[in-house]
Design an enzyme around this catalytic site. Structure first.
Site, mmCIF file in Angstrom:
data_model
loop_
_atom_site.group_PDB
_atom_site.id
_atom_site.type_symbol
_atom_site.label_atom_id
_atom_site.label_comp_id
_atom_site.label_asym_id
_atom_site.label_seq_id
_atom_site.Cartn_x
_atom_site.Cartn_y
_atom_site.Cartn_z
ATOM 1 N N SER A 56 10.241 5.663 8.071
ATOM 2 C CA SER A 56 10.329 5.910 9.501
ATOM 3 C C SER A 56 9.638 7.225 9.881
ATOM 4 C CB SER A 56 11.802 5.882 9.919
ATOM 5 O OG SER A 56 11.942 5.678 11.295
ATOM 6 N N ASP A 183 11.918 -1.034 10.794
ATOM 7 C CA ASP A 183 12.173 0.316 10.259
ATOM 8 C C ASP A 183 12.518 0.332 8.765
ATOM 9 O OD1 ASP A 183 13.130 2.906 9.785
ATOM 10 O OD2 ASP A 183 14.063 3.043 11.753
#
Length: 292
Positions: A56, A183
């Site tokens: 991320s 993610d």
């Protein structure tokens, strides 16, 4: 406790003055701005990692370092880009076509096109392809329907970063090799485990954070949603630490910040600066162990 130290095997590092280091930058939204302090500390120590991994926001920061940017350069670019309101707005409007609304896919949560946003916001120093990075980089993503972690380390770098940072509920998923990716922090919030065989010393940086407050007031719906995500990721991190901790594990003091507090970049950097000394003390301890 902000720092954990697990000394490498003494037989493997004894007498070594040229220890190799690898670093894993974790996911946590705006809290990941604190990764810059870790990069600055590594620069000050003269440490150039032999490998980097990121999930991320950690993939974004890791890509900057892997591209050869110094901590100071990443610091200045971040503050300039997401600090002054006009700079960020101008960069987003530069995307075209006729309107930013059309380009971004709408202004509703879950509809922002992160690939296009990153195209406007990533530093020019970050290349288009993994192959031209100066330090090997592993970017973590989550295969949504495959229910599995995916390690991206070749091909289109911006596409990989967008997949790794596609926070559910905020950004659209990203398609890579025909698969739907979200993610990377969902499966692996601090991906240090992918570096353990690549360096003498592995550093993991956890910026997931945890809910703060007391029982006098219930969290809002949004806070409870993100807070529950934090608790689940911290559970996964705790399990990993019991199974195999990195040699240095850092937790910058970022609990007070929310996942979308990017406007507070300068405040986050100032508040998390103490992690520099934490890292330096841990590195000193490892070199002392090597001398022994």
């Amino acid at each position: 406790m902000n720092t954990r130290l697990a000394l490498p095997d003494a037989d493997l590092i004894r007498g070594k003055s040229d220890l190799t280091f690898a670093v894993a930058f974790g996911g946590g939204g705006a809290r990941g701005i604190s990764h810059i302090c870790v990069i600055e500390a590594l620069d000050e120590l003269g440490i150039r990692p032999v490998a980097i991994a990121g999930s991320s926001i950690g993939a974004i920061m890791g890509a900057g370092m892997a591209a050869g940017m110094s901590g100071r350069e990443i610091h200045d670019y971040t503050v300039e880009t997401i600090g002054p309101r006009g700079t960020l707005t101008n960069k987003l409007w530069s995307l075209g076509p006729a309107s930013m609304r059309d380009t971004l896919g709408g202004f509703k949560l879950g509809q922002f096109n992160l690939e296009l946003v990153l195209k406007a916001l990533l530093p020019p120093a970050i290349p288009d392809d993994f192959d031209t990075l100066k330090i090997p980089l592993k970017v973590m993503a989550t295969d949504y329907y495959g229910q599995a972690e995916v390690v991206l380390e070749s091909g289109d770098l911006a596409n990989a970063i967008a997949a790794s940072a596609a926070l559910p509920g905020i950004f659209m998923p990203v398609r890579i090799n025909g698969r739907i990716m979200i993610d990377g922090g969902v499966f692996n919030p601090v991906p240090y485990d992918h570096l353990m065989d690549l360096a003498d010393v592995v550093i993991g940086v956890d910026v997931v954070g945890a809910p703060e407050g007391d029982d006098s007031q219930a969290p809002t719906r949004i806070d409870s949603m993100f807070g529950a995500s934090q608790l689940m990721m911290q559970s996964a991190i705790a399990m990993k630490l019991r199974l195999q901790p990195p040699h240095i594990f850092l937790r910058p003091p970022v609990n007070r910040y929310r996942v979308l507090d990017f406007r507070k970049a300068e405040e986050i950097l100032e508040h998390s600066a103490s992690v520099k000394d934490d890292l330096k003390r841990a590195v000193d301890a490892i070199y002392l162990a090597a001398e022994g």
